[in-house]
Design an enzyme around this catalytic site. Structure first.
Site, short mmCIF file in Angstrom:
data_model
loop_
_atom_site.label_atom_id
_atom_site.label_comp_id
_atom_site.label_asym_id
_atom_site.label_seq_id
_atom_site.Cartn_x
_atom_site.Cartn_y
_atom_site.Cartn_z
N CYS A 301 0.79 -1.23 0.00
CA CYS A 301 0.00 0.00 0.00
C CYS A 301 0.82 1.28 0.00
CB CYS A 301 -0.93 0.00 1.21
SG CYS A 301 -2.11 -1.35 1.18
N1 LIG Z 1 -2.84 -6.18 2.02
C1 LIG Z 1 -3.26 -5.11 2.67
O1 LIG Z 1 -2.95 -4.92 3.83
C2 LIG Z 1 -4.18 -4.09 2.01
C3 LIG Z 1 -4.74 -3.10 2.82
C4 LIG Z 1 -5.61 -2.16 2.25
C5 LIG Z 1 -5.88 -2.23 0.90
N2 LIG Z 1 -5.31 -3.20 0.11
C6 LIG Z 1 -5.67 -3.23 -1.31
O2 LIG Z 1 -6.51 -4.37 -1.54
C7 LIG Z 1 -6.26 -4.90 -2.86
C8 LIG Z 1 -5.90 -6.39 -2.75
O3 LIG Z 1 -4.71 -6.50 -2.01
P1 LIG Z 1 -4.22 -7.88 -1.38
O4 LIG Z 1 -3.14 -7.53 -0.43
O5 LIG Z 1 -5.35 -8.69 -0.90
O6 LIG Z 1 -3.61 -8.59 -2.68
P2 LIG Z 1 -3.19 -10.15 -2.84
O7 LIG Z 1 -2.19 -10.18 -3.92
O8 LIG Z 1 -2.88 -10.72 -1.50
O9 LIG Z 1 -4.54 -10.84 -3.33
C9 LIG Z 1 -5.13 -10.60 -4.55
C10 LIG Z 1 -5.71 -11.89 -5.07
O10 LIG Z 1 -6.40 -11.58 -6.27
C11 LIG Z 1 -6.24 -12.68 -7.14
N3 LIG Z 1 -6.56 -12.24 -8.50
C12 LIG Z 1 -5.85 -11.51 -9.36
N4 LIG Z 1 -6.54 -11.30 -10.50
C13 LIG Z 1 -7.73 -11.93 -10.35
C14 LIG Z 1 -8.86 -12.08 -11.18
N5 LIG Z 1 -8.93 -11.54 -12.39
N6 LIG Z 1 -9.90 -12.82 -10.71
C15 LIG Z 1 -9.84 -13.37 -9.46
N7 LIG Z 1 -8.79 -13.26 -8.65
C16 LIG Z 1 -7.75 -12.53 -9.08
C17 LIG Z 1 -4.81 -13.08 -6.93
O11 LIG Z 1 -4.55 -14.40 -7.37
C18 LIG Z 1 -4.68 -12.95 -5.41
O12 LIG Z 1 -5.01 -14.14 -4.75
C19 LIG Z 1 -5.18 -4.03 -3.45
O13 LIG Z 1 -5.75 -3.02 -4.21
C20 LIG Z 1 -4.51 -3.42 -2.24
O14 LIG Z 1 -3.90 -2.18 -2.54
C21 LIG Z 1 -4.47 -4.14 0.66
#
Ligand SMILES: NC(=O)c1ccc[n+]([C@@H]2O[C@H](COP(=O)([O-])OP(=O)(O)OC[C@H]3O[C@@H](n4cnc5c(N)ncnc54)[C@H](O)[C@@H]3O)[C@@H](O)[C@H]2O)c1
Length: 463
Positions: A301
């Protein structure tokens, strides 16, 4: 499908259909009949899916990563802080995982939690969102509710997600919009994820959930859907306002971390302990919030999200100087760490070239199993480039393989015989480490996190 959900077909074609469909969905949420899809079962999506199953919703997790789908369906977990037992409990409560997008048609609410990284030119990479939208659109039906949670620039929901859903669905459906009633409507909102990984002081359901609907009915639905799992829902006027809220929060962190990083560099020159100063300033009961310096920014992030806004700002001939300046300072921190190691070795008449360095902690922050954008990776690469013989230890990572920007192929070394290293470099201050023992057994400790606070030793260099 609509018939099987008990929604009379006529409702879809009357002028008041939009409101009627939304009240049907509200009732389905209240009675836990509503089926929830979470797309992207990563660090954000999986815990969200678990919260909904705890509240007795039937949840389907969609992911393109078949290994994640198979692991979940076998009752396993791939995230350290989520136990297999939690997954098994959720599975008996109705959690299933799939990569089969046609199942979207069976869902009522579809929550998108896919990655939003930067590309090699430091520009937003929205391909995960657009791929998801292309995959959902053909299966969309009237009355469904689509919510984007991925962090992104203001305008993404309306300018990127909605057009794909509208243009590529098979039923001529339109998103319900402010002031327009649409008989063949689906609902859209943006709601940012605010999770703080590793933070055990605030329960997830106590973090207020910000929602911004494209239409007042969509905001209402978002309040009901999230109200089922969060104690407080905060409504803003549009998806763009909700998108901007998330960016403001992360830019605030990024800029303040840069500020303390810069003041740390000055304090080191002045012989002052910045942590002591921050702790003293934090006793002020108003107008000050403490931020702490470190070896550089990490995680998915804070190093990434601000640049989503700087990119978008250019469309308005606007230059976001605070973001750029903060980025410059934070990106420079790993180089400061290397200079500190070089200096500490030099004072012991040693060169970095040929020295044995143990990096302690590689996760991007304490007590979490997340390596994304970790400054430890840059630090290891820089040390190797200077000829150091680098080993690492981290309780969460038995090995470091290949990521988007690195290919280290290293195996964790046991945390023993610390006297063999010329320098032990603390990059991540995991709480399971016994710092007094580490200092006692090491020849030199360079500490980027103030993990050795209170330990008086000639061997410790804080940087
Ligand atoms: N990790 C954090 O602490 C956090 C906190 C706030 C916001 N965010 C935001 O949340 C969002 C997700 O982050 P995350 O950390 O969970 O990412 P992540 O990489 O852990 O998980 C994302 C998942 O999406 C899947 N994916 C990708 N393309 C796909 C598709 N077309 N269809 C289905 N699944 C698909 C991936 O395989 C993966 O499992 C991002 O925008 C991030 O900026 C994350």
């Amino acid at each position: 499908m609509l018939r099987s959900l008990g929604i009379p077909f006529e409702i879809m074609t009357t002028p008041a259909a939009s409101a009627t469909l939304s009240s049907q969905l509200t009732a389905r949420i209240a009675s836990r009949q509503a089926r929830v899809a979470v797309i992207g079962m990563g660090y954000v999506g999986l815990p969200l899916a678990l919260l909904y199953t705890e509240e007795k919703f039937r949840v389907t997790g969609f992911d393109v990563d078949q290994r994640k789908v198979d692991t979940l369906n076998a009752g396993g977990s791939y995230i350290f802080r989520i136990s297999p037992e939690e997954i098994q409990r959720a599975r008996s409560g109705g959690l299933t995982a799939t990569s089969n997008y046609p199942q979207i048609a069976e869902m009522d609410a579809i929550i998108i939690c896919v990655p939003t990284p930067l590309n090699e030119y430091h520009e937003p990479d929205l391909s995960y969102i657009t791929n998801t939208a292309h995959a959902i659109a053909p299966h969309l039906r009237a009355g469904q509710f689509v919510i984007l949670e991925s962090t992104t620039y203001p305008g993404t929901t309306e300018e990127v997600l909605v057009p794909i859903l509208e243009n590529e669905n098979r039923n001529g459906l339109k998103a319900a919009r402010k002031g327009q009633s649409s008989e063949n409507a689906f609902y859209v909102a943006f709601s940012p994820e605010r999770e703080d990984p590793g933070n055990t002081s605030v329960a997830r359901r106590d973090i207020p959930k910000v929602v911004g609907g494209l239409d007042p009915l969509a905001s209402e639905l978002a309040a009901v859907l999230y109200g089922a799992i969060f104690n407080r829902v905060v409504r803003v006027s549009s998806p763009a306002a909700a998108e901007m809220t998330k960016l403001l929060e992360n830019i605030y962190r990024c800029v303040n971390i840069a500020l303390v990083n810069e003041l740390k560099l000055l304090s080191l020159r002045m012989g002052l302990d910045i942590w002591e100063v921050i702790d003293a300033a934090a006793t002020k009961p108003f107008g000050f919030q403490p931020f702490y310096p470190g070896p550089g920014l990490g995680g998915h992030c804070i190093p990434v999200d601000p640049f989503y806004l700087s990119w978008k700002a250019k469309e308005w001939d606007f230059h976001t100087r605070f973001i750029e300046l903060a980025g410059e300072i934070n990106i420079g921190m790993p180089y400061h760490v290397i200079a500190s190691v070089v200096g500490a070795l030099n004072r012991r008449k040693k060169a970095l070239n040929g020295s044995r360095v143990l990096v302690l902690g590689v996760a991007y922050k304490r007590d979490i199993d997340d390596l994304r954008e970790s400054p430890a990776l840059t630090i290891i690469e820089l040390l190797q480039k200077e000829g150091a013989e680098v080993s690492y230890h981290d309780p969460f990572f038995p090995m470091i393989g290949k990521g988007r920007k690195y290919d280290l192929q290293m195996k964790r070394t046991p945390l023993e015989n610390l006297g063999q290293y010329d320098c032990v470099l603390i990059v991540t201050d995991h709480s399971e480490y016994d710092y007094p023992k580490i200092v006692q057994e090491s020849r030199l400790v360079v500490d980027t996190r103030n993990a050795t606070k209170g330990i008086e030793s000639e061997k410790v260099v804080r940087c």
